[in-house]
Design a protein around this motif. Structure first.
Motif, PDB file in Angstrom:
ATOM      1  N   ILE A 125      -7.789  -1.536  -9.122  1.00 28.66           N
ATOM      2  CA  ILE A 125      -7.404  -0.398  -8.302  1.00 28.66           C
ATOM      3  C   ILE A 125      -8.318  -0.361  -7.083  1.00 28.66           C
TER       4      ILE A 125
ATOM      5  N   THR B 132      -4.682   0.964  -2.816  1.00 30.28           N
ATOM      6  CA  THR B 132      -3.768   1.294  -3.908  1.00 30.28           C
ATOM      7  C   THR B 132      -3.786   2.790  -4.182  1.00 30.28           C
ATOM      8  N   LEU B 133      -4.957   3.389  -4.140  1.00 32.20           N
ATOM      9  CA  LEU B 133      -5.069   4.826  -4.355  1.00 32.20           C
ATOM     10  C   LEU B 133      -4.374   5.618  -3.252  1.00 32.20           C
TER      11      LEU B 133
END
Length: 67
Positions: free
Chosen positions: A6, A10-11
């Motif tokens: 992650i 992506t966040l």
């Protein structure tokens, strides 16, 4: 099994998708499936049942007449 990494990107993308999904759900709860902008009366009627100001219903009817 592939590792799940992650990253900050992506966040950010995941957060944007979550916010847009919440906004879409909020709109459906408030307006139902009608695009008339509130001309249909109650949302409890369900969709554009018999609404004369609904662009979605008018568009669908025009498409059906073309066939």
């Amino acid at each position: 099994m592939l590792p799940l990494e992650i990253t900050p990107a992506t966040l950010v993308v995941g957060l944007a998708v979550a916010v847009l999904a919440l906004l879409a759900a909020r709109r459906l709860v408030r307006r139902g499936t009608c695009d008339s902008g509130g001309h249909c009366g109650s949302v409890a009627e369900g969709g554009c049942s018999g609404c004369s100001g609904c662009a979605a219903a008018d568009r669908m009817l025009a498409d059906m007449k073309k066939l």
